[in-house]
Design a protein around this motif. Sequence first.
Motif, PDB file in Angstrom:
ATOM      1  N   PRO A 246     -47.381 -70.100  83.671  1.00 42.84           N
ATOM      2  CA  PRO A 246     -45.960 -69.803  83.950  1.00 42.84           C
ATOM      3  C   PRO A 246     -45.476 -70.334  85.305  1.00 42.84           C
ATOM      4  O   PRO A 246     -45.084 -69.574  86.195  1.00 42.84           O
ATOM      5  CB  PRO A 246     -45.909 -68.282  83.877  1.00 42.84           C
ATOM      6  N   PHE A 247     -45.496 -71.653  85.467  1.00 48.84           N
ATOM      7  CA  PHE A 247     -45.096 -72.270  86.734  1.00 48.84           C
ATOM      8  C   PHE A 247     -43.687 -71.853  87.151  1.00 48.84           C
ATOM      9  O   PHE A 247     -43.436 -71.542  88.325  1.00 48.84           O
ATOM     10  CB  PHE A 247     -45.154 -73.803  86.621  1.00 48.84           C
ATOM     11  N   LYS A 248     -42.748 -71.880  86.216  1.00 49.30           N
ATOM     12  CA  LYS A 248     -41.344 -71.628  86.560  1.00 49.30           C
ATOM     13  C   LYS A 248     -41.128 -70.217  87.097  1.00 49.30           C
ATOM     14  O   LYS A 248     -40.331 -70.011  88.013  1.00 49.30           O
ATOM     15  CB  LYS A 248     -40.449 -71.886  85.353  1.00 49.30           C
ATOM     16  N   ALA A 249     -41.848 -69.250  86.535  1.00 51.39           N
ATOM     17  CA  ALA A 249     -41.704 -67.870  87.011  1.00 51.39           C
ATOM     18  C   ALA A 249     -42.155 -67.753  88.459  1.00 51.39           C
ATOM     19  O   ALA A 249     -41.528 -67.050  89.266  1.00 51.39           O
ATOM     20  CB  ALA A 249     -42.508 -66.924  86.129  1.00 51.39           C
ATOM     21  N   PHE A 250     -43.228 -68.456  88.809  1.00 53.03           N
ATOM     22  CA  PHE A 250     -43.705 -68.397  90.190  1.00 53.03           C
ATOM     23  C   PHE A 250     -42.836 -69.226  91.133  1.00 53.03           C
ATOM     24  O   PHE A 250     -42.637 -68.847  92.286  1.00 53.03           O
ATOM     25  CB  PHE A 250     -45.174 -68.828  90.253  1.00 53.03           C
ATOM     26  N   GLU A 251     -42.297 -70.327  90.632  1.00 52.98           N
ATOM     27  CA  GLU A 251     -41.364 -71.106  91.450  1.00 52.98           C
ATOM     28  C   GLU A 251     -40.142 -70.270  91.803  1.00 52.98           C
ATOM     29  O   GLU A 251     -39.654 -70.312  92.939  1.00 52.98           O
ATOM     30  CB  GLU A 251     -40.957 -72.374  90.712  1.00 52.98           C
ATOM     31  N   ALA A 252     -39.657 -69.501  90.857  1.00 48.47           N
ATOM     32  CA  ALA A 252     -38.503 -68.632  91.108  1.00 48.47           C
ATOM     33  C   ALA A 252     -38.834 -67.561  92.141  1.00 48.47           C
ATOM     34  O   ALA A 252     -37.938 -67.074  92.853  1.00 48.47           O
ATOM     35  CB  ALA A 252     -38.040 -67.986  89.804  1.00 48.47           C
ATOM     36  N   ALA A 253     -40.113 -67.205  92.231  1.00 42.53           N
ATOM     37  CA  ALA A 253     -40.550 -66.200  93.206  1.00 42.53           C
ATOM     38  C   ALA A 253     -40.880 -66.827  94.557  1.00 42.53           C
ATOM     39  O   ALA A 253     -41.264 -66.118  95.495  1.00 42.53           O
ATOM     40  CB  ALA A 253     -41.764 -65.450  92.667  1.00 42.53           C
ATOM     41  N   GLY A 254     -40.756 -68.160  94.654  1.00 40.95           N
ATOM     42  CA  GLY A 254     -40.991 -68.837  95.923  1.00 40.95           C
ATOM     43  C   GLY A 254     -42.395 -69.371  96.118  1.00 40.95           C
ATOM     44  O   GLY A 254     -42.804 -69.636  97.249  1.00 40.95           O
ATOM     45  N   TYR A 255     -43.117 -69.572  95.011  1.00 43.35           N
ATOM     46  CA  TYR A 255     -44.499 -70.033  95.099  1.00 43.35           C
ATOM     47  C   TYR A 255     -44.727 -71.295  94.272  1.00 43.35           C
ATOM     48  O   TYR A 255     -44.249 -71.420  93.145  1.00 43.35           O
ATOM     49  CB  TYR A 255     -45.469 -68.944  94.613  1.00 43.35           C
ATOM     50  N   HIS A 256     -45.496 -72.214  94.861  1.00 41.02           N
ATOM     51  CA  HIS A 256     -46.028 -73.355  94.129  1.00 41.02           C
ATOM     52  C   HIS A 256     -47.374 -72.935  93.556  1.00 41.02           C
ATOM     53  O   HIS A 256     -47.996 -71.982  94.027  1.00 41.02           O
ATOM     54  CB  HIS A 256     -46.210 -74.547  95.062  1.00 41.02           C
ATOM     55  N   ALA A 257     -47.838 -73.686  92.547  1.00 42.07           N
ATOM     56  CA  ALA A 257     -49.113 -73.328  91.919  1.00 42.07           C
ATOM     57  C   ALA A 257     -49.973 -74.556  91.685  1.00 42.07           C
ATOM     58  O   ALA A 257     -49.474 -75.632  91.335  1.00 42.07           O
ATOM     59  CB  ALA A 257     -48.865 -72.608  90.594  1.00 42.07           C
ATOM     60  N   ALA A 258     -51.272 -74.374  91.907  1.00 41.67           N
ATOM     61  CA  ALA A 258     -52.291 -75.332  91.488  1.00 41.67           C
ATOM     62  C   ALA A 258     -53.170 -74.596  90.482  1.00 41.67           C
ATOM     63  O   ALA A 258     -53.544 -73.438  90.704  1.00 41.67           O
ATOM     64  CB  ALA A 258     -53.118 -75.816  92.670  1.00 41.67           C
ATOM     65  N   VAL A 259     -53.474 -75.257  89.371  1.00 41.43           N
ATOM     66  CA  VAL A 259     -54.131 -74.571  88.257  1.00 41.43           C
ATOM     67  C   VAL A 259     -55.285 -75.409  87.725  1.00 41.43           C
ATOM     68  O   VAL A 259     -55.173 -76.630  87.579  1.00 41.43           O
ATOM     69  CB  VAL A 259     -53.116 -74.306  87.116  1.00 41.43           C
ATOM     70  N   ARG A 260     -56.375 -74.747  87.435  1.00 37.87           N
ATOM     71  CA  ARG A 260     -57.440 -75.348  86.627  1.00 37.87           C
ATOM     72  C   ARG A 260     -57.673 -74.409  85.458  1.00 37.87           C
ATOM     73  O   ARG A 260     -58.278 -73.342  85.594  1.00 37.87           O
ATOM     74  CB  ARG A 260     -58.740 -75.545  87.418  1.00 37.87           C
ATOM     75  N   GLY A 261     -57.101 -74.778  84.315  1.00 32.48           N
ATOM     76  CA  GLY A 261     -57.107 -73.874  83.178  1.00 32.48           C
ATOM     77  C   GLY A 261     -58.112 -74.237  82.115  1.00 32.48           C
ATOM     78  O   GLY A 261     -58.745 -75.295  82.142  1.00 32.48           O
ATOM     79  N   GLN A 262     -58.234 -73.320  81.161  1.00 33.25           N
ATOM     80  CA  GLN A 262     -59.148 -73.473  80.031  1.00 33.25           C
ATOM     81  C   GLN A 262     -58.614 -72.582  78.928  1.00 33.25           C
ATOM     82  O   GLN A 262     -58.208 -71.448  79.178  1.00 33.25           O
ATOM     83  CB  GLN A 262     -60.562 -73.050  80.447  1.00 33.25           C
ATOM     84  N   LYS A 263     -58.603 -73.050  77.707  1.00 34.65           N
ATOM     85  CA  LYS A 263     -58.027 -72.287  76.608  1.00 34.65           C
ATOM     86  C   LYS A 263     -58.773 -70.974  76.383  1.00 34.65           C
ATOM     87  O   LYS A 263     -59.991 -70.964  76.184  1.00 34.65           O
ATOM     88  CB  LYS A 263     -58.042 -73.113  75.330  1.00 34.65           C
ATOM     89  N   SER A 264     -58.047 -69.876  76.468  1.00 34.36           N
ATOM     90  CA  SER A 264     -58.517 -68.523  76.105  1.00 34.36           C
ATOM     91  C   SER A 264     -59.520 -67.883  77.050  1.00 34.36           C
ATOM     92  O   SER A 264     -59.656 -66.654  77.054  1.00 34.36           O
ATOM     93  CB  SER A 264     -59.136 -68.521  74.697  1.00 34.36           C
ATOM     94  N   PHE A 265     -60.228 -68.663  77.853  1.00 35.08           N
ATOM     95  CA  PHE A 265     -61.271 -68.103  78.713  1.00 35.08           C
ATOM     96  C   PHE A 265     -61.148 -68.644  80.136  1.00 35.08           C
ATOM     97  O   PHE A 265     -60.580 -69.699  80.383  1.00 35.08           O
ATOM     98  CB  PHE A 265     -62.669 -68.444  78.172  1.00 35.08           C
ATOM     99  N   ASN A 266     -61.744 -67.894  81.071  1.00 37.71           N
ATOM    100  CA  ASN A 266     -61.907 -68.368  82.447  1.00 37.71           C
ATOM    101  C   ASN A 266     -60.566 -68.796  83.055  1.00 37.71           C
ATOM    102  O   ASN A 266     -59.547 -68.184  82.831  1.00 37.71           O
ATOM    103  CB  ASN A 266     -62.933 -69.500  82.505  1.00 37.71           C
ATOM    104  N   GLY A 267     -60.575 -69.847  83.865  1.00 38.01           N
ATOM    105  CA  GLY A 267     -59.353 -70.359  84.478  1.00 38.01           C
ATOM    106  C   GLY A 267     -59.082 -69.751  85.836  1.00 38.01           C
ATOM    107  O   GLY A 267     -59.219 -68.540  86.043  1.00 38.01           O
TER     108      GLY A 267
END
Length: 261
Positions: free
Chosen positions: A45-66
């Motif tokens: 949810p990048f946009k939700a955090f941008e609206a809160a004043g935060y940038h995000a860096a993500v390393r994701g994985q489907k359904s687990f970890n991340g």
Amino acid sequence: MVWKMATFNVNGIRARLPIVLDWLQKEAPDVLCLQEIKCQEKDFPFKAFEAAGYHAAVRGQKSFNGVALLFRDAPEEIRSETGRDVIDREARFLAALMNGVWVVNTYVPQGRSPDDPAFQFKLGFLKELKSWFENHFDPGDRLIWTGDINVAPEPLDVFDPKRLEGEVGFHPEERAVLADVTAWGLEDVFRKIHPEVRQFTFWDYRLPKSFERNLGWRLDHVFATRVLAEAAVDCGVDVEPRGREKPSDHTPVWAVFDLSG
């Protein structure tokens, strides 16, 4: 410059988004490290955090970890891999340099049980992380290792040390490996400031009323090199999010540092 960082295993960022956004508004950390986001980058949810004043860096994985990093100011550098298979094969590592501080965010494997191959994978993860620290940093650097480390270091860090001795999360072998990692030059910031306080960060869903009965573990940590540990102004655990409706089984840990020196 007073600088605040925090770590939170959210156990699913989409399910816990309102709790995280409320916490950000209330506590306003400069950086928040998230673990177990349980989604791919495209679903974060990048946009939700941008609206809160935060940038995000993500390393994701489907359904687990991340893992993810939320920050107010753009970092100087981001590393999503270490070049070490044991660490990089799953989405469990993300690091960034910001305000002259390296923040290393990890979701250490849980390990399942001492006789499961996953336990050796966990030990290998920690050992490889120490080698990565040794090869890329110096104990005199400004560095924080944080996240869900999945090890309670001391008897004070579990609700019943006699009963839990030898269980995953409080097994002597993994505690010894964790101690070896921190011996490289890292201090437990919470324990430095609160040497005798029994405070937990995780209460298992599977144990009836574990939160209400305070049957917890301290598995989420902020470890810092000495120069930063000496600059720590405060460190604490915010239990309020764990008591909310549909919470994560973990709760945020935060630390404040005076970086003006």
